[in-house]
Design a protein around this motif. Structure first.
Motif, PDB file in Angstrom:
ATOM      1  N   ASP A   1      93.841  16.607  11.773  1.00  4.48           N
ATOM      2  CA  ASP A   1      94.474  16.516  10.468  1.00  4.48           C
ATOM      3  C   ASP A   1      94.366  17.878   9.797  1.00  4.48           C
ATOM      4  O   ASP A   1      93.293  18.478   9.777  1.00  4.48           O
TER       5      ASP A   1
ATOM      6  N   GLU B   1     104.069  14.577   9.689  1.00  5.54           N
ATOM      7  CA  GLU B   1     103.939  15.030   8.303  1.00  5.54           C
ATOM      8  C   GLU B   1     103.669  13.857   7.373  1.00  5.54           C
ATOM      9  O   GLU B   1     104.165  12.748   7.592  1.00  5.54           O
ATOM     10  N   TYR B   2     102.913  14.130   6.336  1.00  6.45           N
ATOM     11  CA  TYR B   2     102.602  13.112   5.345  1.00  6.45           C
ATOM     12  C   TYR B   2     102.423  13.753   3.974  1.00  6.45           C
ATOM     13  O   TYR B   2     102.306  14.967   3.845  1.00  6.45           O
ATOM     14  N   ARG B   3     102.396  12.899   2.980  1.00  6.98           N
ATOM     15  CA  ARG B   3     101.990  13.306   1.637  1.00  6.98           C
ATOM     16  C   ARG B   3     101.206  12.139   1.052  1.00  6.98           C
ATOM     17  O   ARG B   3     101.317  11.000   1.510  1.00  6.98           O
TER      18      ARG B   3
ATOM     19  N   ARG C   1      98.669   7.211   2.151  1.00  9.41           N
ATOM     20  CA  ARG C   1      99.189   8.276   3.015  1.00  9.41           C
ATOM     21  C   ARG C   1     100.591   7.851   3.441  1.00  9.41           C
ATOM     22  O   ARG C   1     100.774   6.867   4.142  1.00  9.41           O
TER      23      ARG C   1
ATOM     24  N   PRO D   1      95.109  18.980   6.218  1.00  7.52           N
ATOM     25  CA  PRO D   1      95.551  18.631   4.865  1.00  7.52           C
ATOM     26  C   PRO D   1      96.316  19.753   4.166  1.00  7.52           C
ATOM     27  O   PRO D   1      97.206  19.474   3.363  1.00  7.52           O
ATOM     28  N   SER D   2      95.996  21.010   4.477  1.00  5.88           N
ATOM     29  CA  SER D   2      96.708  22.108   3.824  1.00  5.88           C
ATOM     30  C   SER D   2      98.181  22.128   4.240  1.00  5.88           C
ATOM     31  O   SER D   2      99.034  22.587   3.483  1.00  5.88           O
ATOM     32  N   GLU D   3      98.478  21.617   5.415  1.00  4.74           N
ATOM     33  CA  GLU D   3      99.867  21.541   5.884  1.00  4.74           C
ATOM     34  C   GLU D   3     100.463  20.155   5.628  1.00  4.74           C
ATOM     35  O   GLU D   3     101.662  19.952   5.768  1.00  4.74           O
ATOM     36  N   GLY D   4      99.605  19.196   5.286  1.00  4.08           N
ATOM     37  CA  GLY D   4     100.080  17.826   5.086  1.00  4.08           C
ATOM     38  C   GLY D   4     100.601  17.233   6.376  1.00  4.08           C
ATOM     39  O   GLY D   4     101.663  16.622   6.407  1.00  4.08           O
TER      40      GLY D   4
END
Length: 109
Positions: free
Chosen positions: A13, A33-35, A41, A15-18
Motif C-alpha cells: 500500500d 487506486e483508491y481514495r 476505502r 498511501p502517498s499515491e493512493g
C-alpha cells in the motif's frame, strides 16, 4: 516464466499515491487506486501494464487489498468495475462492502 511457476510479486500500500502497487522482479506491474471518503476505502481504478496482463496480478492486488481492509477494519466501496467483479466472484469479501455508500456514489456518476 514457465507455465505453472508462480511469479514473485511484491504488493504494498502506498498511501502517498493512493494505491496498492504490485511489482514483479522490481518492476511496477500494476496498481489499484483508491481514495478515502468518510472513513471508507473507495477503489476507483485497477490496471496492469500490458506486458504483465494475463498473469492474475490484478487478482493478487485485489485479494491483498481486501485482506488488508479486513485486518484494518475498514469498509470498502468498489467503484472500480474490476474490484466489484472480484467481490462478486469471491463473496467472502462482501461483508467488507458498504453497499449503501456504493449505491450513492454510483448514482452520482
Amino acid at each position: 516464466m514457465p507455465d505453472g511457476v508462480p511469479e514473485e510479486a511484491v504488493i504494498r500500500d502506498d498511501p502517498s499515491e493512493g494505491a496498492y502497487l504490485i511489482e514483479v522482479e522490481g518492476v511496477r506491474a500494476g496498481k489499484a487506486e483508491y481514495r478515502m471518503i468518510s472513513g471508507r476505502r473507495v477503489f476507483t481504478h485497477t490496471e496492469v501494464a500490458d506486458e504483465f496482463t494475463g498473469r492474475g496480478l490484478a487478482n493478487q492486488v485485489a485479494r491483498f487489498a481486501l485482506d488488508d481492509m479486513r485486518e484494518q477494519g475498514v469498509w470498502v466501496v468498489p467503484l472500480c468495475p474490476f474490484f466489484a467483479a472480484y467481490i462478486r466472484r469471491h463473496p467472502e469479501y462482501d461483508d467488507l462492502v458498504d453497499h449503501e455508500m456504493t449505491r450513492e456514489l454510483k448514482n452520482r456518476r
